[in-house]
Design a protein around this motif. Structure first.
Motif, PDB file in Angstrom:
ATOM      1  N   PHE A 136      71.635  30.579  81.507  1.00  0.00           N
ATOM      2  CA  PHE A 136      71.100  30.364  82.859  1.00  0.00           C
ATOM      3  C   PHE A 136      71.855  29.252  83.600  1.00  0.00           C
ATOM      4  N   ILE A 137      71.961  28.058  82.963  1.00  0.00           N
ATOM      5  CA  ILE A 137      72.462  26.908  83.725  1.00  0.00           C
ATOM      6  C   ILE A 137      73.997  26.833  83.767  1.00  0.00           C
ATOM      7  N   GLU A 174      81.507  30.331  74.364  1.00  0.00           N
ATOM      8  CA  GLU A 174      80.189  30.939  74.115  1.00  0.00           C
ATOM      9  C   GLU A 174      80.008  31.175  72.627  1.00  0.00           C
ATOM     10  N   ARG A 234      81.430  37.772  74.166  1.00  0.00           N
ATOM     11  CA  ARG A 234      80.561  37.303  75.252  1.00  0.00           C
ATOM     12  C   ARG A 234      81.339  36.366  76.188  1.00  0.00           C
ATOM     13  N   ASN A 276      68.901  22.776  73.576  1.00  0.00           N
ATOM     14  CA  ASN A 276      68.702  21.350  73.302  1.00  0.00           C
ATOM     15  C   ASN A 276      69.185  20.859  71.931  1.00  0.00           C
ATOM     16  N   HIS A 293      72.750  19.609  71.737  1.00  0.00           N
ATOM     17  CA  HIS A 293      73.279  18.593  72.654  1.00  0.00           C
ATOM     18  C   HIS A 293      73.894  17.409  71.915  1.00  0.00           C
ATOM     19  N   LYS A 315      70.233  18.145  80.224  1.00  0.00           N
ATOM     20  CA  LYS A 315      69.106  17.403  79.697  1.00  0.00           C
ATOM     21  C   LYS A 315      68.283  18.330  78.814  1.00  0.00           C
ATOM     22  N   TRP A 362      63.812  30.250  73.531  1.00  0.00           N
ATOM     23  CA  TRP A 362      64.134  29.296  72.453  1.00  0.00           C
ATOM     24  C   TRP A 362      63.433  27.954  72.641  1.00  0.00           C
ATOM     25  N   THR A 382      67.157  32.565  79.836  1.00  0.00           N
ATOM     26  CA  THR A 382      66.033  31.823  80.371  1.00  0.00           C
ATOM     27  C   THR A 382      65.580  32.384  81.712  1.00  0.00           C
TER      28      THR A 382
HETATM   29  N1  NAD Z   1      69.136  20.698  85.060  1.00  0.00           N
HETATM   30  C1  NAD Z   1      68.410  21.789  85.200  1.00  0.00           C
HETATM   31  O1  NAD Z   1      67.793  22.009  86.222  1.00  0.00           O
HETATM   32  C2  NAD Z   1      68.329  22.771  84.062  1.00  0.00           C
HETATM   33  C3  NAD Z   1      67.850  24.077  84.292  1.00  0.00           C
HETATM   34  C4  NAD Z   1      67.863  24.970  83.210  1.00  0.00           C
HETATM   35  C5  NAD Z   1      68.295  24.568  81.968  1.00  0.00           C
HETATM   36  N2  NAD Z   1      68.714  23.289  81.772  1.00  0.00           N
HETATM   37  C6  NAD Z   1      69.160  22.846  80.435  1.00  0.00           C
HETATM   38  O2  NAD Z   1      70.341  23.578  80.101  1.00  0.00           O
HETATM   39  C7  NAD Z   1      70.386  23.885  78.718  1.00  0.00           C
HETATM   40  C8  NAD Z   1      70.594  25.387  78.551  1.00  0.00           C
HETATM   41  O3  NAD Z   1      69.466  26.047  79.104  1.00  0.00           O
HETATM   42  P1  NAD Z   1      69.559  27.555  79.648  1.00  0.00           P
HETATM   43  O4  NAD Z   1      68.296  27.772  80.373  1.00  0.00           O
HETATM   44  O5  NAD Z   1      70.854  27.795  80.333  1.00  0.00           O
HETATM   45  O6  NAD Z   1      69.529  28.351  78.256  1.00  0.00           O
HETATM   46  P2  NAD Z   1      70.057  29.833  77.985  1.00  0.00           P
HETATM   47  O7  NAD Z   1      69.452  30.256  76.715  1.00  0.00           O
HETATM   48  O8  NAD Z   1      69.870  30.672  79.196  1.00  0.00           O
HETATM   49  O9  NAD Z   1      71.640  29.605  77.764  1.00  0.00           O
HETATM   50  C9  NAD Z   1      72.168  28.894  76.674  1.00  0.00           C
HETATM   51  C10 NAD Z   1      73.541  29.475  76.353  1.00  0.00           C
HETATM   52  O10 NAD Z   1      74.156  28.700  75.323  1.00  0.00           O
HETATM   53  C11 NAD Z   1      74.846  29.622  74.466  1.00  0.00           C
HETATM   54  N3  NAD Z   1      75.096  29.016  73.166  1.00  0.00           N
HETATM   55  C12 NAD Z   1      74.230  28.820  72.146  1.00  0.00           C
HETATM   56  N4  NAD Z   1      74.870  28.257  71.106  1.00  0.00           N
HETATM   57  C13 NAD Z   1      76.162  28.097  71.475  1.00  0.00           C
HETATM   58  C14 NAD Z   1      77.322  27.588  70.835  1.00  0.00           C
HETATM   59  N5  NAD Z   1      77.287  27.110  69.581  1.00  0.00           N
HETATM   60  N6  NAD Z   1      78.501  27.588  71.517  1.00  0.00           N
HETATM   61  C15 NAD Z   1      78.556  28.049  72.782  1.00  0.00           C
HETATM   62  N7  NAD Z   1      77.488  28.560  73.436  1.00  0.00           N
HETATM   63  C16 NAD Z   1      76.319  28.579  72.789  1.00  0.00           C
HETATM   64  C17 NAD Z   1      73.905  30.807  74.400  1.00  0.00           C
HETATM   65  O11 NAD Z   1      74.584  31.963  73.926  1.00  0.00           O
HETATM   66  C18 NAD Z   1      73.478  30.921  75.849  1.00  0.00           C
HETATM   67  O12 NAD Z   1      74.355  31.710  76.615  1.00  0.00           O
HETATM   68  C19 NAD Z   1      69.055  23.370  78.142  1.00  0.00           C
HETATM   69  O13 NAD Z   1      69.279  22.179  77.462  1.00  0.00           O
HETATM   70  C20 NAD Z   1      68.149  23.149  79.347  1.00  0.00           C
HETATM   71  O14 NAD Z   1      67.267  22.067  79.168  1.00  0.00           O
HETATM   72  C21 NAD Z   1      68.741  22.407  82.797  1.00  0.00           C
END
Ligand code: NAD
Length: 389
Positions: A14-15, A36, A41, A76, A79, A97, A167, A222
């Motif tokens: 998502f982010i 990724e 992917r 998370n 991170h 974060k 997750w 997400t």
């Molecule tokens: N600042 C904001 O407003 C905001 C909004 C949404 C999410 N976030 C943060 O962003 C982070 C990701 O959230 P999201 O909603 O995008 O999750 P998501 O599940 O949509 O995306 C996470 C991505 O990471 C990939 N991934 C997992 N393990 C990996 C690895 N070892 N190597 C490379 N890629 C890998 C997954 O395949 C997936 O595409 C979280 O920590 C969340 O707290 C922040």
């Protein structure tokens, strides 16, 4: 620094794509690579977005000498480890974060960031809305008088049903805290930014509305709604909070309270807060980001529409369009990137120069607040926010 700064993004759910879009709007920064979970992917998205390089393992990207900066957009639990490796590879780092899973980990990341002398940021993007800069300027200029009360909430509805799954619900992936760490962290960062005061004590009450959820066999990105259409699922226990309310004391003795919820039907992404000062009040809701309610006692209340012509001089640079051309969530991320990359472009040093964006210091403090909130809930008492170092 080079004319063009080259960036690698790890995680493109998502982010990650929101980071890519925001970076591309800057002009002087290029997304050079994405990494990724799996090469296929990575390649498919790189092709779709015309990104030159794709990696199926982020470590290969960290070895790429062309990459100057790496963004960590993974779940998370990754991170801490990945942020550490990015710094060890000598790259600047912008992490999502929460910065880590707990404040011991985040303290170490902050220590390493100082040791390596790299530029470090955490994507607390809500403080980067133009109106938040304006409110912080109003507070600094004493327009509200002394800010006595700070209260509000951050509500969402995407985990309302027991069939909703992500997750973030699993403690070992999302962390011991969910709603507080995921969205409460944004609320706290934003109100601390606008008031210029730190949260020093907390008293919390957390609740898991759905202690058992139905986990779909296939889980989408997400906020995707795939889960509701999927009939194959398994029951799983959930111990992280869907809801939390927290009484807060700020460092100057001002007081407040906030509620977070991911189960509030109709509230999509409603981060809102009100400040009550000795002269005036203000109220802001990020779902109507260009509007600020200003409350008076002895004259009619006002509504300020975001407009550079009406902003304090110190807030004008945060707004990029004329009044009425509303800037929203993607623009707040662009503002985050603008501050972060301008800092790098100008060759500034995070050890000496003031940053115009949230750093690992803010990310670490946020983890300390989350830890104190968890402790308060467990012990049913006020807890002081301790800064582990
Ligand atoms: N600042 C904001 O407003 C905001 C909004 C949404 C999410 N976030 C943060 O962003 C982070 C990701 O959230 P999201 O909603 O995008 O999750 P998501 O599940 O949509 O995306 C996470 C991505 O990471 C990939 N991934 C997992 N393990 C990996 C690895 N070892 N190597 C490379 N890629 C890998 C997954 O395949 C997936 O595409 C979280 O920590 C969340 O707290 C922040």
């Amino acid at each position: 620094m080079k004319d063009i700064i080259k960036v690698g993004i790890i995680g493109t759910g998502f982010i990650g794509p929101a980071h890519i879009e925001a970076i591309r709007r800057l002009g002087f920064v290029r997304v050079e690579a994405i990494a990724e979970h799996g090469l296929e992917r990575a390649q498919s998205l790189a092709e779709k977005l015309s990104i030159p390089k794709a990696y199926g393992d982020y470590r290969e990207m960290l070895n790429d000498p062309d990459i100057d900066v790496v963004h960590n957009c993974t779940p998370n639990h990754l991170h801490y480890g990945i942020n550490k490796e990015i710094m060890q590879a000598g790259k600047h780092v912008l992490s999502e974060k929460p910065l880590a899973m707990n404040s011991e980990e985040s303290a170490e990341l902050l220590r390493l960031a100082k040791q390596y002398g790299i530029v470090h940021g955490v994507n607390f993007n809500y403080r980067k809305y133009p109106m938040m800069k304006q409110v912080s300027e109003m507070v600094k200029h004493g327009e509200l008088g002394k800010v006595n009360l700070v209260h509000g909430s951050y509500q969402q509805d995407w985990l309302l049903y027991d069939t909703d799954f992500n997750w973030r619900l699993a403690k070992d992936v999302g962390g011991k805290s969910r709603a507080i760490a995921d969205i409460g962290s944004h609320w706290c960062d934003t109100v601390q930014y606008v008031t210029g005061k730190k949260i020093v004590e907390v008293f919390s009450d957390l609740w898991t509305v759905h202690p058992i959820r139905k986990k779909p066999m296939a889980i989408g990105a997400t906020y995707s709604r795939e889960s509701q259409n999927n009939i194959d699922y398994e029951p799983v226990e959930v111990s992280t909070e869907d809801y939390g309310s927290v009484l807060i004391h700020l460092e100057d003795g001002s007081r407040g309270v906030f509620t977070v919820s991911q189960v509030s039907a109709g509230r999509k992404n409603r981060l809102s807060f009100e400040l009550n000062g000795s002269q005036k009040s203000v109220f802001w809701d990020q779902e109507e980001p260009g509007q600020l309610w200003i409350g008076h006692r002895d004259q009619p209340n006002q509504r300020l529409t975001a407009d550079p012509a009406l902003f304090h001089d110190g807030a004008k640079s945060s707004i990029h369009h004329p009044g009425g051309h509303t800037e929203g969530w993607p623009d707040s991320i662009k503002n985050m990137m603008l501050g972060f990359y301008t800092f790098i472009r100008e060759g500034k040093n995070p050890l000496h120069d003031i940053t115009d964006f949230a750093t690992f210091k803010d990310g670490h403090f946020s983890m300390c607040i989350t830890d104190a909130i968890l402790q308060s809930h467990e012990q049913k008492k006020w807890v002081t926010v301790q800064q582990h170092s």
